[in-house]
Design an enzyme around this catalytic site. Structure first.
Site, PDB file in Angstrom:
ATOM      1  N   LYS A 118      -2.413   4.981  -8.172  1.00 21.27           N
ATOM      2  CA  LYS A 118      -2.527   5.173  -9.458  1.00 21.27           C
ATOM      3  C   LYS A 118      -3.466   6.596 -10.707  1.00 21.27           C
ATOM      4  O   LYS A 118      -2.782   6.422 -11.458  1.00 21.27           O
ATOM      5  CB  LYS A 118      -4.050   4.255  -9.602  1.00 21.27           C
ATOM      6  CG  LYS A 118      -3.805   2.820  -9.084  1.00 21.27           C
ATOM      7  CD  LYS A 118      -3.248   2.173 -10.605  1.00 21.27           C
ATOM      8  CE  LYS A 118      -3.442   0.662  -9.991  1.00 21.27           C
ATOM      9  NZ  LYS A 118      -2.180  -0.432 -10.922  1.00 21.27           N
ATOM     10  N   GLU A 157      -8.270  -0.589 -18.499  1.00 23.97           N
ATOM     11  CA  GLU A 157      -9.199  -2.146 -17.564  1.00 23.97           C
ATOM     12  C   GLU A 157      -8.794  -1.385 -16.095  1.00 23.97           C
ATOM     13  O   GLU A 157      -8.053  -0.627 -15.542  1.00 23.97           O
ATOM     14  CB  GLU A 157      -8.002  -2.689 -17.560  1.00 23.97           C
ATOM     15  CG  GLU A 157      -6.905  -2.701 -17.200  1.00 23.97           C
ATOM     16  CD  GLU A 157      -5.740  -1.440 -17.849  1.00 23.97           C
ATOM     17  OE1 GLU A 157      -6.327  -1.205 -18.494  1.00 23.97           O
ATOM     18  OE2 GLU A 157      -4.980  -1.884 -16.909  1.00 23.97           O
ATOM     19  N   SER A 203       0.163   1.819  -1.194  1.00 21.28           N
ATOM     20  CA  SER A 203       0.374   2.432  -2.275  1.00 21.28           C
ATOM     21  C   SER A 203      -1.539   2.741  -2.456  1.00 21.28           C
ATOM     22  O   SER A 203      -1.595   3.240  -3.459  1.00 21.28           O
ATOM     23  CB  SER A 203       0.180   0.862  -3.526  1.00 21.28           C
ATOM     24  OG  SER A 203      -0.542  -0.029  -3.075  1.00 21.28           O
TER      25      SER A 203
END
Lengths: 384, 253
Positions: free
Chosen positions: A83, A105, A369
């Site tokens: 991210k 969000e 990830s």
């Protein structure tokens, strides 16, 4: 048409937001064409995020599955997931646009943590919208965001998960559009977000392709990544898009099966949510369905529009992994490789159980990830 | 036809009512009561699970209507009867997804067949040319929203594909009651009027009779949603509450 991937994508937004999307698009175009933005981004990616991330040959996992498994280690990024690649890119863009107030969000909290981190780094005001159900199951990340100086805003509406947090962030943006930059965390939302997020995540695939070619002298047979909104998947797929011999496999959350899941491509139909047209879990009246996944980051009824396009054109295929299978993979990875993956990423690892049946000895690149410290409570407690 | 009705209406107030709250029978009676209280037209809101342009009151209204079992087919079946009982235009306001689910064009035709005169879709795609053309072809007004942030070039594009009236969004923000009107609303309406002959109606945030008075001084109509729905949701008798609420907000001196 601009902003579409075939019949998917677009800008289905209240009129109030259109000028902001235009402003964002021109800022993005300008940034992506100029060398100075690239250079600035690259320096933060190497000196702050810690890129390039390693490619790990998972030998014991390979032995277990009878496939040659390579892991792209996005879990080793600063903040513990992919991210941050997108957060750092967008915050640099927001700075160029002169915005001081950032909203985001978050589902699992990984994007919220990444956003809070880059806001702290640049001294910007940060508000993170998070469903109250997600806040309860991802408490550690809530505390991390607060430590980083962010305000975490609980969202109780609807199912109190990622989709409702996204709606609430959009409402904030509509009300504060002049001063505020909306830092979306996945390859979803209205154009230009799906394209922009893909471009910021494409570094994953660029590195992985170069690394696997250098280490093994050939491309993988398949690339596997989990798909909620689908940003880590689109980031790693992007480099292999034209390599048609490489199978691209997205793994959706099958939850508890029987209608309690988050598998939009496998079970959804085209619809519009959060400004984009894509596969959507909805009832026969077009009301968005409740979803479920043990992985908060996959607990979303929609999916990035480019994934819908890749599914419709059959360039990628999308498989299913249940909560139980993901938890099993979470534990397996710890024991065999000394790596605890995020429950989201554990879906990609868990898919190897199905993949190996017809693909013995194949070379597989799995996008790991994120790391799974945040999920220990969920896995140990048996709560979801 | 909607445009004419608004222009000819004395003190044109357009109430918005979420369909199916507490049930569709009540919605029918509320529509009749609103017409009786002097509504210039009525916007019938289709509840949606994810109303991203709505504030707390209309979110709650949507949620409750869905909880109460709202179904699109049941609404469409009743439209005919509703439009026969009132002599003002009925307009449907809906997010695009419920309208697209079984084919946007087909759904719009079903609404038209039920006597609906216009539609408002707050999340139309940026390029809505084909949708506008279809509405025109089947005799449905496509009422478009213009925001305080809308730039003149975009406003011209939107107005070239708009009919019925222009929905001028008064605030940067979601729907909901506000105590004061934003500065600049008068200029915003004037700049829209310079670009179109359509009536311009102002909505979002209107919750007081004094605001309605002020707005009717320069706008052709005023849209009232959250104010009304809050009273409907809080009342033992939602039909009477709707009637009283519209009367009170419309007729103050």
């Amino acid at each position: 048409m601009k902003g579409y991937f075939g019949e998917f994508g677009g800008q289905y937004v209240p009129e109030t937001l259109l000028p902001a999307l235009e402003e964002l698009e021109s800022a993005m175009d300008e940034a992506f064409t100029g060398k100075d933005f690239r250079d600035e981004l690259d320096s933060y990616l190497s000196d702050y995020v810690g890129r390039p991330t390693p490619l790990t040959h998972a030998t014991r996992l390979s032995e277990h599955f009878g496939c040659e498994v390579w892991l792209k280690r996005e879990d080793l990024n600063h903040t513990g997931s992919h991210k941050i690649n997108n957060a750092i890119g967008q915050i640099l863009l927001a700075r160029r646009m002169g915005k001081q107030r950032i909203i985001a969000e978050t589902g699992a909290g990984q994007h919220g943590v990444a956003t809070a981190t880059v806001c702290a780094l640049f001294g910007m005001e940060c508000h993170v919208y998070m469903g109250s159900v997600d806040m309860a199951r991802q408490r550690v990340n809530v505390e991390r965001m607060k430590l980083l100086g962010a305000r975490v805003v609980p969202v109780d509406g609807g199912t109190a998960t990622l989709k409702d947090a996204t709606s609430e962030a959009i409402r904030d943006w509509i009300a504060n559009v002049d001063t505020t930059y909306y830092l979306i965390g996945s390859a979803i939302g209205p154009h230009p977000y799906p394209t922009m997020v893909r471009e910021f995540q494409a570094v994953i695939g660029r590195e992985a392709k170069e690394q696997i070619l250098r280490r093994t002298s050939s491309l993988p047979d398949a690339v596997i990544a989990c798909v909620g909104g689908g940003s880590n998947a689109i980031g790693i797929f992007n480099a292999f898009m034209d390599d048609t011999a490489v199978e691209l496999i997205g793994v959706e959350a099958y939850g508890e099966g029987n209608g309690r899941h988050g598998a939009s491509i496998s079970f959804g139909s085209p619809g519009v949510l959060h400004g984009t047209r894509s596969f959507l879990l909805q009832d026969r009246d077009g009301q968005v369905k409740d979803t479920h996944s043990v992985a908060a980051g996959l607990d979303y009824p929609g999916v990035g529009p480019q994934h819908s396009f890749l599914a419709a054109t059959k360039r990628a295929r999308y498989g299913l992994v249940t909560d139980d299978q993901a938890v099993a993979a979470y534990k397996l990875m710890g024991r065999l490789e000394g790596i605890v993956p995020a429950l989201e990423s554990a879906h990609a690892v868990g898919y190897l159980e199905q993949y190996r049946r017809d693909n013995r000895g194949k070379k597989v690149l799995v996008n790991l990830s994120g790391r799974g410290d945040k999920d220990i409570h969920t896995v140990i407690g048996g709560a979801s | 036809m909607i445009a004419q009705g608004i222009r000819n209406h004395h003190r044109a107030v357009i109430p918005y009512v979420t369909a199916g709250l507490p049930d569709l029978d009540a919605t029918g009676r509320i529509i009749a009561a609103l017409a009786d209280a002097g509504a210039a037209a009525i916007e019938i809101g289709i509840p949606f699970s994810d109303p991203m342009a709505d504030g707390p009151v209309l979110q709650r209204a949507s949620h409750r209507a869905l909880q109460a079992g709202f179904r699109m087919d049941a609404l469409v079946e009743r439209l005919d009867g509703w439009s026969a009982t009132v002599d003002i235009p009925l307009i449907v306001m809906s997010y695009i997804n419920p309208l697209m689910r079984r084919g946007l064009h087909e759904t719009l035709e079903r609404l038209r067949d039920g006597g609906v005169k216009g539609v408002i879709i707050p999340d139309l795609p940026r390029d809505a040319g084909r949708i506008f053309a279809h509405c025109r072809d089947i005799g449905l007004d496509l009422i478009r929203l213009l925001a305080p942030t809308t730039l003149p070039a975009r406003a011209k594009d939107v107005l070239s594909q708009c009919s019925g009236y222009v929905y001028a969004v008064s605030v940067k923000g979601v729907t909901g009651q506000r105590t004061i009107l934003p500065e600049g609303i008068r200029d915003q309406v004037a700049s829209i009027k310079a670009l179109t002959d359509l009536p311009v109606c102002v909505g979002f945030g209107v919750s007081r009779a004094s605001q309605v008075n002020e707005l009717l001084g320069f706008a052709d109509g005023v849209i009232v949603g959250s104010f009304l729905m809050q009273r409907i949701m809080n009342a033992h008798d939602p039909v009477q509450a709707a009637h009283n609420a519209l009367k009170s907000i419309r007729n103050a001196s």
